[in-house]
Write a protein that holds these residues in place. Structure first.
Motif, PDB file in Angstrom:
ATOM      1  N   PHE A 183       7.086   0.197  13.026  1.00  0.00           N
ATOM      2  CA  PHE A 183       5.703   0.482  13.459  1.00  0.00           C
ATOM      3  C   PHE A 183       5.613   0.886  14.933  1.00  0.00           C
ATOM      4  CE2 PHE A 183       4.981  -3.276  15.974  1.00  0.00           C
ATOM      5  CZ  PHE A 183       5.673  -4.312  15.353  1.00  0.00           C
ATOM      6  N   ALA A 184       6.718   0.699  15.685  1.00  0.00           N
ATOM      7  CA  ALA A 184       6.694   1.078  17.108  1.00  0.00           C
ATOM      8  C   ALA A 184       6.442   2.575  17.285  1.00  0.00           C
ATOM      9  CB  ALA A 184       8.003   0.682  17.763  1.00  0.00           C
ATOM     10  N   ARG A 185       6.763   3.359  16.244  1.00  0.00           N
ATOM     11  CA  ARG A 185       6.526   4.811  16.322  1.00  0.00           C
ATOM     12  C   ARG A 185       5.033   5.130  16.416  1.00  0.00           C
ATOM     13  NH1 ARG A 185      11.290   7.434  14.919  1.00  0.00           N
ATOM     14  NH2 ARG A 185      12.795   6.043  13.923  1.00  0.00           N
ATOM     15  N   TRP A 186       4.197   4.141  16.084  1.00  0.00           N
ATOM     16  CA  TRP A 186       2.738   4.342  16.140  1.00  0.00           C
ATOM     17  C   TRP A 186       2.129   3.706  17.379  1.00  0.00           C
ATOM     18  CZ3 TRP A 186       1.196   7.823  12.797  1.00  0.00           C
ATOM     19  CH2 TRP A 186       1.983   8.022  11.650  1.00  0.00           C
ATOM     20  N   LEU A 187       2.960   3.117  18.224  1.00  0.00           N
ATOM     21  CA  LEU A 187       2.435   2.445  19.424  1.00  0.00           C
ATOM     22  C   LEU A 187       2.821   3.226  20.687  1.00  0.00           C
ATOM     23  CD1 LEU A 187       3.291  -1.293  18.628  1.00  0.00           C
ATOM     24  CD2 LEU A 187       1.084  -0.160  18.418  1.00  0.00           C
ATOM     25  N   PRO A 188       1.874   3.902  21.329  1.00  0.00           N
ATOM     26  CA  PRO A 188       2.214   4.716  22.512  1.00  0.00           C
ATOM     27  C   PRO A 188       3.010   3.966  23.601  1.00  0.00           C
ATOM     28  CG  PRO A 188       0.011   5.232  21.797  1.00  0.00           C
ATOM     29  CD  PRO A 188       0.472   4.089  20.946  1.00  0.00           C
ATOM     30  N   PRO A 189       2.704   2.690  23.925  1.00  0.00           N
ATOM     31  CA  PRO A 189       3.534   2.057  24.969  1.00  0.00           C
ATOM     32  C   PRO A 189       5.010   1.991  24.583  1.00  0.00           C
ATOM     33  CG  PRO A 189       1.552   0.772  24.584  1.00  0.00           C
ATOM     34  CD  PRO A 189       1.606   1.799  23.513  1.00  0.00           C
ATOM     35  N   ALA A 190       5.276   1.843  23.272  1.00  0.00           N
ATOM     36  CA  ALA A 190       6.671   1.782  22.820  1.00  0.00           C
ATOM     37  C   ALA A 190       7.383   3.115  23.037  1.00  0.00           C
ATOM     38  CB  ALA A 190       6.722   1.389  21.347  1.00  0.00           C
ATOM     39  N   TRP A 191       6.654   4.233  22.928  1.00  0.00           N
ATOM     40  CA  TRP A 191       7.276   5.551  23.175  1.00  0.00           C
ATOM     41  C   TRP A 191       7.798   5.614  24.617  1.00  0.00           C
ATOM     42  CZ3 TRP A 191       2.292   8.690  21.575  1.00  0.00           C
ATOM     43  CH2 TRP A 191       1.979   8.417  20.228  1.00  0.00           C
ATOM     44  N   PHE A 192       6.933   5.157  25.526  1.00  0.00           N
ATOM     45  CA  PHE A 192       7.320   5.265  26.938  1.00  0.00           C
ATOM     46  C   PHE A 192       8.391   4.227  27.300  1.00  0.00           C
ATOM     47  CE2 PHE A 192       3.297   7.372  26.507  1.00  0.00           C
ATOM     48  CZ  PHE A 192       3.533   8.559  27.188  1.00  0.00           C
ATOM     49  N   LEU A 193       8.390   3.125  26.576  1.00  0.00           N
ATOM     50  CA  LEU A 193       9.484   2.164  26.776  1.00  0.00           C
ATOM     51  C   LEU A 193      10.798   2.798  26.300  1.00  0.00           C
ATOM     52  CD1 LEU A 193      10.337  -0.754  27.570  1.00  0.00           C
ATOM     53  CD2 LEU A 193      10.063  -1.369  25.166  1.00  0.00           C
ATOM     54  N   GLY A 194      10.725   3.535  25.190  1.00  0.00           N
ATOM     55  CA  GLY A 194      11.912   4.235  24.693  1.00  0.00           C
ATOM     56  C   GLY A 194      12.415   5.222  25.733  1.00  0.00           C
ATOM     57  N   LEU A 195      11.488   5.960  26.341  1.00  0.00           N
ATOM     58  CA  LEU A 195      11.880   6.935  27.376  1.00  0.00           C
ATOM     59  C   LEU A 195      12.528   6.205  28.556  1.00  0.00           C
ATOM     60  CD1 LEU A 195      11.726   9.877  28.432  1.00  0.00           C
ATOM     61  CD2 LEU A 195       9.493   9.316  29.373  1.00  0.00           C
ATOM     62  N   ASP A 196      11.925   5.098  28.918  1.00  0.00           N
ATOM     63  CA  ASP A 196      12.443   4.285  30.030  1.00  0.00           C
ATOM     64  C   ASP A 196      13.882   3.837  29.734  1.00  0.00           C
ATOM     65  OD1 ASP A 196      11.918   2.367  32.396  1.00  0.00           O
ATOM     66  OD2 ASP A 196      12.446   0.975  30.769  1.00  0.00           O
ATOM     67  N   GLN A 197      14.098   3.370  28.510  1.00  0.00           N
ATOM     68  CA  GLN A 197      15.424   2.874  28.143  1.00  0.00           C
ATOM     69  C   GLN A 197      16.444   4.017  28.088  1.00  0.00           C
ATOM     70  OE1 GLN A 197      16.192  -0.562  27.768  1.00  0.00           O
ATOM     71  NE2 GLN A 197      14.221  -0.493  28.800  1.00  0.00           N
ATOM     72  N   VAL A 198      16.030   5.167  27.611  1.00  0.00           N
ATOM     73  CA  VAL A 198      16.943   6.321  27.569  1.00  0.00           C
ATOM     74  C   VAL A 198      17.329   6.727  28.991  1.00  0.00           C
ATOM     75  CG1 VAL A 198      17.081   8.791  27.003  1.00  0.00           C
ATOM     76  CG2 VAL A 198      16.192   7.174  25.330  1.00  0.00           C
ATOM     77  N   LEU A 199      16.354   6.742  29.886  1.00  0.00           N
ATOM     78  CA  LEU A 199      16.636   7.091  31.284  1.00  0.00           C
ATOM     79  C   LEU A 199      17.569   6.072  31.941  1.00  0.00           C
ATOM     80  CD1 LEU A 199      13.094   8.242  32.508  1.00  0.00           C
ATOM     81  CD2 LEU A 199      15.088   9.679  32.166  1.00  0.00           C
ATOM     82  N   LEU A 200      17.501   4.845  31.431  1.00  0.00           N
ATOM     83  CA  LEU A 200      18.362   3.796  32.002  1.00  0.00           C
ATOM     84  C   LEU A 200      19.731   3.727  31.296  1.00  0.00           C
ATOM     85  CD1 LEU A 200      15.721   0.966  32.517  1.00  0.00           C
ATOM     86  CD2 LEU A 200      16.894   2.256  34.297  1.00  0.00           C
ATOM     87  N   GLY A 201      19.963   4.672  30.385  1.00  0.00           N
ATOM     88  CA  GLY A 201      21.296   4.773  29.805  1.00  0.00           C
ATOM     89  C   GLY A 201      21.408   4.343  28.351  1.00  0.00           C
ATOM     90  N   ASN A 202      20.330   3.947  27.708  1.00  0.00           N
ATOM     91  CA  ASN A 202      20.375   3.550  26.295  1.00  0.00           C
ATOM     92  C   ASN A 202      20.570   4.811  25.441  1.00  0.00           C
ATOM     93  OD1 ASN A 202      19.823   2.651  23.690  1.00  0.00           O
ATOM     94  ND2 ASN A 202      18.358   1.117  24.401  1.00  0.00           N
ATOM     95  N   ARG A 203      21.574   4.804  24.574  1.00  0.00           N
ATOM     96  CA  ARG A 203      21.842   5.997  23.766  1.00  0.00           C
ATOM     97  C   ARG A 203      21.527   5.757  22.282  1.00  0.00           C
ATOM     98  NH1 ARG A 203      21.050   8.091  27.460  1.00  0.00           N
ATOM     99  NH2 ARG A 203      22.347   9.053  29.022  1.00  0.00           N
ATOM    100  N   GLU A 204      20.819   4.708  21.982  1.00  0.00           N
ATOM    101  CA  GLU A 204      20.470   4.422  20.576  1.00  0.00           C
ATOM    102  C   GLU A 204      19.572   5.529  20.027  1.00  0.00           C
ATOM    103  OE1 GLU A 204      18.830   0.532  19.460  1.00  0.00           O
ATOM    104  OE2 GLU A 204      19.468  -0.133  21.454  1.00  0.00           O
ATOM    105  N   PRO A 205      19.781   5.956  18.766  1.00  0.00           N
ATOM    106  CA  PRO A 205      18.900   6.991  18.174  1.00  0.00           C
ATOM    107  C   PRO A 205      17.440   6.538  18.159  1.00  0.00           C
ATOM    108  CG  PRO A 205      20.799   6.574  16.764  1.00  0.00           C
ATOM    109  CD  PRO A 205      20.871   5.567  17.855  1.00  0.00           C
ATOM    110  N   TYR A 206      17.256   5.226  17.957  1.00  0.00           N
ATOM    111  CA  TYR A 206      15.883   4.674  17.901  1.00  0.00           C
ATOM    112  C   TYR A 206      15.162   4.927  19.226  1.00  0.00           C
ATOM    113  CZ  TYR A 206      12.225   1.125  17.277  1.00  0.00           C
ATOM    114  OH  TYR A 206      11.027   0.466  17.174  1.00  0.00           O
TER     115      TYR A 206
END
Lengths: 254, 581
Positions: B244-267
């Motif tokens: 359900f995180a795909r429907w929560l806008p704050p989770a999108w930006f958390l995903g971006l934050d984690q990717v920028l910090l080096g997280n390479r998970e597809p999720y």
């Protein structure tokens, strides 16, 4: 009879209305004149109870109104100078509010509102908010509100402001008819032609003091002036309009 | 001439029409009748940005101690989960507060009727007005987002240093970038929403729909605040990857934050992609709404006749019948009707009331949210003391804020210069006029709260105890009604409000104490009393006695003096700065 004796209003010891006295008998229309800042609106506000006088007396039918101002207000109809209304109310709601505050019964309120709105051609706009009304329409609402309870004393502060020609003519006739019915009318205005036509007596104020108070004809005779406009200009020491125009042109072209 | 003087002189100069328009619109965003007098935009501007920046001050201390403790643990898992939850918290906070500020500025998101009327005779193109409005709005929002988001992001990166900290300049940049994008996403989305509404809604219906939407958005944002504030305590859920995180806008930006910090998970990468796409889409839609509007909106605004209110004759007759029974006295009726019409039609007054109701809803939501995420929660079916207390607290909190809201609201004038109307007519009607206001608060404050919260009480307690709980919560609101009306000798909306009369912090403390005592303590007492019929009867009698006593005191000692009015002084008197003899 309304009798005002030695009325004074001071702000920080500065008198804006200074020792003003006059009488309005049933059937009289008193024209209350003066240049801007002469104290006309202050007098009106004292008469309507919006502000208190610093000194002087107001007697209505021989009784000091301060003893029972509420009883005095019951006989009063008032049209203020500026059409300050609650903009979110509709025309009908505003008149309903006035009627209810006057304690009129619902049937009387409904009947009179309908008649007045139809007469003043406001019936089609009765459910529109007052913010959408033109100046003339607002003035008609104020007039309706002042007349709705059939008062004995009417205080009009620039009642013709914004009215179209037909309504202005109706109002002029109405003023005469109301006076003929024995109503007392206090009429404050800048429009001297109308004052000259409808008022039985005039009072001219200058810097808060009475400069003249008499019937228009007597003033014409006394001051050897052909019109009220000339009398007014002479008494209030108006500046030369041509001079003013020259100054304005010089200012914008500098 | 110093640099400051040169800057001041440059600011004081007249510049291009576009610059002057931007300056004008930017200042108008700070015009608020609630916190300052007209024209004091600098006071409001400094206040807004000071509050935004100062939010990071309490965070510093809290973060510092939290991360010192986490660095001392043997495992780095709690540290990493806490870091993720704190980043999510900052993103959500910026989104919520930006949404709140944008909702408050809702009527100013596009040029309005007044802008067109004022600029009617000026040599300014509609295109320039729109461009100036959009850039002024974006400048205002940018300054707000940066003041709000950048200091806590930097502080967080700084206090996180320690043995589990992975050094890198992205630790500061990534959250700053994400909170900024998240803030802009909210702002652009709301602009696009209003743009869509401007075109989709019929011009005559637009003001009503727009106001409803503004109030709803405002309430939702306020209610989201407690949820946002509870995010740091949800760190134990941060290793989950819910769909359900795909429907929560704050989770999108958390995903971006984690990717920028080096997280390479597809999720995380999927969420990051959603974040970037959503910001781009919202920005495009907002700009498109502006481009689409500037040709049509002026015509719609200026040429749509003001709609007359429909007269529902049957409804009106029925209402008259009811009101004549309930309000037999015409002056009472006058105040009742005037108050209702003002609340129904004045955007400003409705927004203020919405603010109070929204705070009440937020506090109610907070009590249920803390219950849901609490350790002892065993589902809604288990009627724990905490759940029952939360259910009883709901009507108490609502009544407190609705009644306090009315009292505050009645002091805000609607049109000061029209007060002559009541002034000229109020004399003999004073007690009746005040009774009209009292009836209004009772009918549209106390009773609706009880009716609206009754289903909640019935759902949690069952029919009999639910009715008893509702009755016990109703009596204190009657007493509160009496307390708040004591000494309030004003016709609603007729007195002048003095901005900043009481410091904000004092007001917040006062409401905090009132909330704790009235809602916190009383809800516990009521829930306890509901356990045995004897206790219920004792509390019922006690509350009845308190209400009767307060009412008697108010009627006995509350002298109806001259009703308070404050009016605008005469222009000549204003210039002398003397208002009374």
């Amino acid at each position: 009879m309304l009798e005002v004796r030695n009325l004074v209003k001071r702000y920080n010891r500065v008198a804006v209305v200074d020792d003003v006295s006059f009488v309005i008998r049933p059937g009289d229309i008193l024209g209350y004149l003066g240049p801007n800042g002469a104290g006309k609106s202050t007098t009106v506000k004292i008469l309507t109870g919006l502000i208190e006088a610093s000194d002087g007396e107001i007697l209505f039918r021989g009784v000091d109104v301060r003893k029972d101002f509420i009883a005095f207000q019951r006989h009063l109809g008032y049209v203020p100078e500026e059409a300050h209304l609650y903009p979110h109310l509709t025309g009908r709601e505003f008149l309903e509010l006035i009627g209810r505050l006057r304690g009129l019964s619902r049937s009387v309120i409904d009947r009179r509102i309908e008649e007045l709105l139809r007469i003043f051609s406001l019936w089609d706009d009765r459910h529109s908010p007052l913010s959408s009304y033109s100046k003339g329409m607002r003035q008609k609402i104020l007039l309706s509100g002042a007349l709705i309870h059939n008062p004995d004393l009417l205080i009009f502060d620039e009642p013709f402001s914004g009215l179209d020609v037909t309504t202005a003519m109706v109002l002029r006739l109405l003023l005469r008819e109301l006076a003929a019915q024995g109503k007392m009318i206090f009429y404050s205005s800048h429009v001297l032609e109308v004052v000259e036509k409808v008022c039985s007596r005039v009072l001219i104020l200058r810097k808060g003091k009475v400069a003249a108070h008499d019937a228009v004809e007597r003033l014409r005779d006394l001051m050897h002036q052909p019109s009220l406009e000339n009398i007014f200009a002479q008494l209030t020491e108006q500046e030369d309009p041509a001079d003013k125009v020259r100054c304005i042109l010089a200012a914008i072209q500098s | 001439m110093t640099a400051t003087e040169r800057l001041r002189s440059w600011i004081g100069e007249t510049h291009s029409p576009g610059f002057e328009l931007r300056r004008h619109f930017f200042r108008r965003f700070f015009d608020s009748e609630l916190v300052a007098s007209a024209g004091q935009w600098q006071v409001v501007a400094i206040g807004v940005f000071a509050i935004a920046v100062s939010i990071s001050i309490p965070m510093t201390q809290a973060y510092y101690h939290k991360y010192r403790m986490l660095q001392e643990l043997d495992s780095d898992v709690p540290y990493r989960l806490a870091a993720v939850s704190d980043h999510l918290f900052l993103i959500s906070l910026v989104m919520t507060l930006t949404g709140l500020v944008t909702a408050l500025q809702w009527p100013s998101l596009f040029p309005g009727l007044r802008d067109y009327q004022v600029m009617a005779g000026l040599p300014v193109r509609t295109r320039d007005v729109f461009a100036a409005k959009l850039t002024a709005l974006l400048t205002y929002i940018s300054i707000f987002i940066i003041s709000l988001g950048v200091p806590p992001c930097l502080i967080l990166a700084f206090v996180m240093t320690g043995r589990y900290y992975t050094p890198g300049w992205m630790n500061g940049i990534a959250p700053i970038l994400c909170v900024t994008l998240a803030g802009f996403f909210v702002c652009f989305s709301l602009i696009a929403l209003q743009g869509l509404l401007l075109h989709a809604a019929p011009p005559r219906l637009f003001p009503g729909i727009s106001l409803f939407l503004q109030c709803t958005l405002f309430t939702v944002q306020i209610c989201l605040l407690p949820l946002t504030l509870s995010i740091p305590s949800l760190d134990r859920f941060m290793d989950q990857r819910p769909e359900f995180a795909r429907w929560l806008p704050p989770a999108w930006f958390l995903g971006l934050d984690q990717v920028l910090l080096g997280n390479r998970e597809p999720y995380a990468r999927a969420l990051a992609r959603l974040a970037l796409e959503s910001v781009a889409a919202a920005a495009l839609l907002a700009v498109a709404a502006y481009l689409w509007s500037y040709r049509r909106q002026k015509v719609r605004m200026l040429e749509t006749p003001v709609s007359a209110r429909h007269e529902w004759k049957t409804v009106r007759r029925w209402l008259h019948g009811c009101s004549d029974r309930f309000l037999p006295n015409q002056p009472q009726h006058a105040v009742f009707g005037f108050t209702m019409a003002t609340l129904a039609r004045s955007r400003f007054h409705r927004m203020v009331l919405t603010g109070f109701v929204a705070v009440a809803f937020a506090l109610i939501a907070e009590s249920f949210v803390s219950l849901l995420f609490g350790d002892g929660f065993r589902g809604m079916a288990a009627r724990t003391f905490a759940l029952r207390q939360a259910a009883v607290a709901a009507p108490l909190a609502l009544s407190l804020f609705v009644l306090a809201g009315y009292r505050y609201l009645f002091r805000l004038p609607v049109e000061l210069r029209a007060n002559w109307l009541f002034r000229v007519h109020e004399g003999r009607n004073r007690p009746m006029l005040l009774r009209g206001m009292e009836r209004f608060v009772l009918c549209l404050g106390v009773l609706p709260v009880m009716v609206l919260t009754l289903p909640l009480e019935l759902g949690v307690f069952g029919t009999t105890i639910g009715l008893a709980a509702s009755l016990l919560a109703f009596l204190p609101s009657l007493a509160m009604h009496e307390i708040l009306l004591a000494g309030f000798e004003r016709i609603p909306f007729t007195s002048a409000y003095l901005p900043g009369k009481r410091p904000l912090i004092e007001t917040v403390c006062l409401y905090g104490v009132a909330f704790a005592a009235y809602v916190g303590v009383l809800s516990g007492v009521i829930v306890s009393a509901l356990q045995k019929p004897g206790y219920f009867l004792i509390l019922l009698v006690a509350l009845l006695a308190i209400w009767v006593q307060i009412r008697r005191n108010r009627l006995e000692y509350g002298r109806v003096g001259i009703l308070e009015f404050e009016e605008v002084a005469e222009p000549a008197v204003q210039t002398l700065a003397i208002f009374r003899d």
